[in-house]
Design an enzyme around this catalytic site. Sequence first.
Site, short mmCIF file in Angstrom:
data_model
loop_
_atom_site.label_atom_id
_atom_site.label_comp_id
_atom_site.label_asym_id
_atom_site.label_seq_id
_atom_site.Cartn_x
_atom_site.Cartn_y
_atom_site.Cartn_z
N ASN A 1 -11.81 1.66 -0.17
CA ASN A 1 -11.15 3.02 0.33
C ASN A 1 -11.44 2.87 1.78
O ASN A 1 -12.32 2.84 2.35
CB ASN A 1 -12.29 3.88 -0.23
N GLU A 2 -10.14 2.56 2.43
CA GLU A 2 -10.30 2.25 3.79
C GLU A 2 -10.59 3.68 4.62
O GLU A 2 -10.36 4.79 3.95
CB GLU A 2 -8.76 1.51 4.24
#
Length: 638
Positions: A157-158
């Site tokens: 999850n950037e």
Amino acid sequence: MLTATHSEKLPVSIYADSEQASAAVARQIADLIRKRAAEGQTCVLGLATGSSPTRVYEELVRLHREEGLSFQNVVSFNLDEYYPMPPDSLQSYVRFMHEYLFDHVDIRPENVHIPDGTLPQAQVAEFCRRYEEQIQQAGGIDLQLLGIGRTGHIGFNEPGSGASSRTRMITLDHITRTDAASDFYGEENVPRRALTMGVGTILEARHIVLLAWGEGKAAVVKRMVEGEPTDTVPATYLQRHPSVQVVLDDAAAAELTQRKTPWLAGLSSNWQDDGTVRKAVTWLARTLQKPILKLTDNEYNENGLSDLLAESGSAYSINIRVFNQLQHTITGWPGGKPNADDSHRPERAAPFPKRVLIFSPHPDDDVISMGGTLLRLVDQGHEVHVAYQTSGNIAVFDDEAIRFAEFVADYDEAFRLSGEAPAETLYQRVADFLKNKAPGQVDSAEVQQIKGLIRRGEAKSACRLAGVPDANAHFMDLPFYETGRVRKKPIGEEDIQLTIDLLNRIRPQQIYAAGDLSDPHGTHRVCLSAIMQAVQRLKAANTDWLQDCWVWLYRGAWQEWDIDQIEMAVPVSPEELTRKRRAIFKHQSQKDRPLFPGADQREFWQRAEERNRTTAKIYDQLGLPEYEGIEAFVRWIF
């Protein structure tokens, strides 16, 4: 293990090292598995990959083999997988999980769930929806294990991932791809996309344990633990969860307020400890951008150091005390100055000259991290030996190997050797292998040997430039490294025994070793462990020469010692800095673009010079003499 909640928005547990921390987390997981089994229930684990959880998995395997821990009631869901990614690829998380855990315990194959990196893109959305359903059907995740990336990502999850995001395909951040480049033998081979559980999926776990090791994670750990929740650092959303445990080693905790500036967190400090006082005073001087000797009583009081002032009496006495400590770290004689009063010098005057052994994890760490000091030791007449602990063969580009194989073939042809030209045959084998080599494929034994010889030749050339005789360059080729892959074997008995044998052969009076634990590939950490274990065994055996031996730890390629930690500061003149650069340039295979640059994309000589100049500038700003550069060392008392 230390815990603290001051200044922190997440509960933090800090251990001396990652091994102790990993063992504690593994025991916690094992207790949960047993508890759920006793209740006749399944235990649903959310599992992570990467370097952070490997020791946890190794300890769980040990508990299974030696203490009967069963995984029969365990259902697992992995966080993520690269896309596209065949399951048998070296970089596959499917392969990772089987190598580190699943193949060594009794978990049921049908209970293992990992995102599928082989799906056609048109089927990905449905797979992700089904993955969420499977988690719910299993009863939800009891314990979710996490690591954290330098971007603050959890799973993949950037930055930009929302708190309610679910399992999906994402595009990897450039920093994440850079960090993964070493595993893929170049950033160009790293997939641009991945499948990942969402932040919202993770936050639905009943308990979350996040692991972070090493100085490279310290900055993002501080943002996660002490910053405000934001989608630019997705890990900060963990602050919204009722049951989170952040598990750190000392290095990863270094930037937390409780460690870096405990006086600002209202924590009591031991002002009888010289190290604590030095840390506080250098912090104050650097914060106010003033020389130490100009700090005032009011400045101590106004910046959270009133207790130190009250205990010591006056700013003047504190300033003088710390200024003298820093001044006494500076020496132009790293091997000790002969016939001099050494009561305020970091190294002993006698014996002189000394037998010096410099351990270099890779074939260029010596000149990169302490090249100026190496030059001084040689110039001042010491008997200097350099031990290259690993071959460094995986850090050579394929075209370099072809170039050298071609040279041998051309040499053979030029001199018209009789019969079949073996070198020409070697060249053809090497060229054919590399032409058909897949990204990340392990090199053949011949290619590994050629790449190792390239690095060995460069190291010899650098030694000759520094004045170290060929006979004093020792190539250890420690077995733990020789896998042909980025992932190495654990340190073994042979690694330690080879180190003991070399130490006994040279009988050094001074040892230098790489304490640069920020090395992202872990080689420095393993090499240092081999040295420390060897020295401890020699000490236990009452080895005579060890009684007159000091060990100094250097850094430099990845990060420098903090100013309050430095115990020996060796000035580097402009001429020495130029000579050091020339020695680094002898490592031509690492020039222009190293194969594994880590997070810092600059060349190693640029990093080294910037760090040397920065350290010198800090000394200057604190009111001490101004130098072109400084190399820094910390003594290890064994």
